[in-house]
Scaffold this motif. Structure first.
Motif, mmCIF file in Angstrom:
data_model
loop_
_atom_site.group_PDB
_atom_site.id
_atom_site.type_symbol
_atom_site.label_atom_id
_atom_site.label_comp_id
_atom_site.label_asym_id
_atom_site.label_seq_id
_atom_site.Cartn_x
_atom_site.Cartn_y
_atom_site.Cartn_z
ATOM 1 N N UNK A 67 39.279 41.862 25.184
ATOM 2 C CA UNK A 67 40.167 40.821 25.679
ATOM 3 C C UNK A 67 39.943 39.590 24.798
ATOM 4 N N UNK A 68 40.894 38.698 24.755
ATOM 5 C CA UNK A 68 40.650 37.440 24.071
ATOM 6 C C UNK A 68 39.595 36.669 24.849
ATOM 7 N N UNK A 69 38.601 36.106 24.170
ATOM 8 C CA UNK A 69 37.537 35.379 24.888
ATOM 9 C C UNK A 69 38.053 34.312 25.842
ATOM 10 N N UNK A 70 39.148 33.659 25.487
ATOM 11 C CA UNK A 70 39.688 32.627 26.365
ATOM 12 C C UNK A 70 40.163 33.227 27.686
ATOM 13 N N UNK A 71 40.666 34.455 27.635
ATOM 14 C CA UNK A 71 41.083 35.144 28.859
ATOM 15 C C UNK A 71 39.886 35.369 29.779
ATOM 16 N N UNK A 72 38.775 35.796 29.194
ATOM 17 C CA UNK A 72 37.558 36.015 29.978
ATOM 18 C C UNK A 72 37.076 34.703 30.582
ATOM 19 N N UNK A 73 37.100 33.639 29.785
ATOM 20 C CA UNK A 73 36.672 32.337 30.287
ATOM 21 C C UNK A 73 37.538 31.896 31.476
ATOM 22 N N UNK A 74 38.832 32.133 31.383
ATOM 23 C CA UNK A 74 39.734 31.759 32.476
ATOM 24 C C UNK A 74 39.445 32.573 33.730
ATOM 25 N N UNK A 75 39.165 33.857 33.545
ATOM 26 C CA UNK A 75 38.843 34.705 34.698
ATOM 27 C C UNK A 75 37.595 34.197 35.415
ATOM 28 N N UNK A 76 36.569 33.850 34.651
ATOM 29 C CA UNK A 76 35.324 33.373 35.250
ATOM 30 C C UNK A 76 35.549 32.055 35.986
ATOM 31 N N UNK A 77 36.376 31.184 35.419
ATOM 32 C CA UNK A 77 36.657 29.900 36.058
ATOM 33 C C UNK A 77 37.373 30.074 37.393
ATOM 34 N N UNK A 78 38.149 31.149 37.528
ATOM 35 C CA UNK A 78 38.913 31.371 38.753
ATOM 36 C C UNK A 78 38.052 31.841 39.926
ATOM 37 N N UNK A 79 36.842 32.287 39.646
ATOM 38 C CA UNK A 79 35.999 32.817 40.714
ATOM 39 C C UNK A 79 35.751 31.789 41.808
ATOM 40 N N UNK A 80 35.464 30.577 41.413
ATOM 41 C CA UNK A 80 35.179 29.542 42.408
ATOM 42 C C UNK A 80 36.386 29.307 43.304
ATOM 43 N N UNK A 81 37.584 29.272 42.710
ATOM 44 C CA UNK A 81 38.803 29.066 43.497
ATOM 45 C C UNK A 81 39.036 30.205 44.479
ATOM 46 N N UNK A 82 38.603 31.415 44.122
ATOM 47 C CA UNK A 82 38.802 32.601 44.960
ATOM 48 C C UNK A 82 37.587 32.933 45.814
ATOM 49 N N UNK A 83 36.651 31.994 45.906
ATOM 50 C CA UNK A 83 35.427 32.159 46.713
ATOM 51 C C UNK A 83 34.642 33.414 46.332
ATOM 52 N N UNK A 84 34.601 33.691 45.038
ATOM 53 C CA UNK A 84 33.828 34.827 44.538
ATOM 54 C C UNK A 84 32.533 34.318 43.915
ATOM 55 N N UNK A 85 31.419 34.877 44.359
ATOM 56 C CA UNK A 85 30.114 34.524 43.800
ATOM 57 C C UNK A 85 29.645 35.639 42.876
ATOM 58 N N UNK A 86 28.843 35.270 41.892
ATOM 59 C CA UNK A 86 28.241 36.261 40.998
ATOM 60 C C UNK A 86 26.729 36.081 41.048
ATOM 61 N N UNK A 87 26.046 37.133 41.455
ATOM 62 C CA UNK A 87 24.585 37.122 41.529
ATOM 63 C C UNK A 87 24.058 38.074 40.470
ATOM 64 N N UNK A 88 23.380 37.532 39.453
ATOM 65 C CA UNK A 88 22.843 38.393 38.406
ATOM 66 C C UNK A 88 21.436 38.847 38.770
ATOM 67 N N UNK A 89 20.970 39.836 38.052
ATOM 68 C CA UNK A 89 19.649 40.400 38.324
ATOM 69 C C UNK A 89 18.539 39.380 38.072
ATOM 70 N N UNK A 90 18.856 38.303 37.373
ATOM 71 C CA UNK A 90 17.872 37.261 37.089
ATOM 72 C C UNK A 90 17.906 36.127 38.116
ATOM 73 N N UNK A 91 18.812 36.222 39.083
ATOM 74 C CA UNK A 91 18.939 35.177 40.097
ATOM 75 C C UNK A 91 18.021 35.449 41.284
#
Length: 292
Positions: free
Chosen positions: A63-87
Motif C-alpha cells: 500500500x502507499x505509506x500515506x494510506x497506512x498512516x491514514x488508516x492508523x490515524x482513524x483508529x482513535x476516531x473509531x474507538x479502536x485500540x492497539x496493544x502490542x506485545x511490548x505494551x
C-alpha cells in the motif's frame, strides 16, 4: 503514539507481512531505528531484503505509506485500540504461547484483557439442543464466580457462549478471524456491535483485513492462549475446536470436555478428548476447581 509502536503497527499493515517477517526485522533492529515503514525510502527496502533471491518485502506489493498512516490515524476516531506485545496491557498468558500475536487490534472494554480467570469455550457450529442445555446449566455458576468467557464469534457454540455470558451479566471476549471492519459471519454483526460497546472484540489483523480461510485456525491459538483452560462443547473429529484444544494442551493449559452421546457425530471429538485425558465436565464445579 510513540515512534516505535507506530512503526511496528505500520509493518503489520503491509499485505505480505507475516509473523516471521516481523520477527526477522526486530531481530536485526530491536528498536526499529533503521526502519521506517511509513516512508518510501529505498534504503528501508534494501535493509529488509536479506538477498535478491529471497526478499522479505517488495515495494511493488505495498500500500502507499500515506494510506497506512491514514488508516492508523482513524483508529482513535473509531474507538479502536492497539496493544502490542511490548505494551504493559498485553496479557501475560498470551505472551507464553508459540508465535504470540505482535499486536491485538481491539474494540470495547480493554480492561477485560487483565481479567482473570478466563475460560475459552468452543464447539460445534451445528450445536444441538443438548449443547444449548449444557450451556444454560453450566454458565450461571461460572459467571457467578467471575469467570470471563473467551470464544470466536462463530456460529453455534461460540455465539451461545458470548450471548449466555452477557445474559448472566458476565464478561466475554471474542477473538475474530480477519479485521474489525469485516465481522464474520454476517449474522453476528449485531452481536459484535453490542460486544464492542460493553465487552471486547480483538484480532491480530489490522481492521480492514478481510477474513481468509487460514485466519480461522490461526486465531484459535489466541483463544486458548488468553485462557487458563479450554472447554469443548460438542465437536466432531478433526474440527476447529480440537485445534483449539491441541493449542491448549501444547501450552500446558487445562482442557475440559462435555461428554456426549456415542450416536451423535458432533460429540465424537469431545468424547475422544476425554479418552485422551481432558477433564469430563458435568457441572461448573468441575471447571472451577481447576481454574479458580
Amino acid at each position: 503514539m510513540e515512534v516505535f509502536k507506530e512503526k511496528l503497527i505500520a509493518l503489520l499493515h503491509y499485505p505480505n507481512s507475516t509473523w516471521k517477517m516481523v520477527f526477522q526485522i526486530l531481530k536485526q533492529d530491536p528498536s526499529l531505528d533503521s526502519f521506517n515503514p511509513l516512508e518510501t525510502d529505498s534504503d528501508f527496502y534494501d535493509i529488509m531484503n536479506t538477498s535478491p533471491q529471497t526478499p522479505i518485502l517488495q515495494p511493488s506489493l505495498f500500500f502507499h505509506p500515506e494510506t497506512i498512516r491514514d488508516q492508523i490515524r482513524q483508529y482513535k476516531n473509531n474507538q479502536i485500540s492497539v496493544v502490542t506485545i511490548f505494551d504493559q496491557e498485553y496479557p501475560q498468558h498470551l505472551k507464553e504461547i508459540y508465535q504470540p500475536p505482535w499486536a491485538l487490534f481491539a474494540k470495547g472494554d480493554l480492561s477485560l484483557l487483565a481479567a482473570n480467570p478466563k475460560l475459552a469455550v468452543v464447539g460445534s457450529r451445528q450445536v444441538t439442543q443438548y449443547g444449548i442445555n449444557a450451556i444454560r446449566h453450566i454458565f450461571p455458576e461460572l459467571i457467578k464466580n467471575d469467570v470471563l468467557i473467551v470464544s470466536g464469534l462463530a456460529k453455534g457454540v461460540d455465539t451461545l457462549a458470548h450471548e449466555y455470558a452477557m445474559k448472566n451479566h458476565g464478561k466475554t471476549i471474542a477473538v475474530i478471524a480477519g479485521g474489525l471492519y469485516h465481522i464474520y459471519p454476517r449474522e453476528n454483526i449485531n452481536l459484535a456491535l453490542e460486544m464492542m460497546k460493553t465487552q471486547l472484540i480483538v484480532s491480530e489483523y489490522p481492521p480492514d483485513t478481510k477474513p481468509q480461510r487460514w485466519h480461522f485456525p490461526a486465531r484459535n491459538r489466541i483463544i486458548s492462549g488468553l485462557s487458563k483452560g479450554t472447554f469443548i462443547i460438542e465437536a466432531k473429529r478433526k474440527s476447529g475446536s480440537l485445534i483449539t484444544a491441541n493449542y491448549a494442551v501444547n501450552e500446558g493449559r487445562d482442557v475440559f470436555s462435555l461428554p456426549g452421546s456415542i450416536f451423535n457425530p458432533n460429540s465424537n471429538g469431545a468424547n475422544e478428548l476425554i479418552q485422551q485425558g481432558a477433564k469430563l465436565v458435568t457441572g461448573a464445579e468441575d471447571i472451577l476447581e481447576e481454574i479458580r
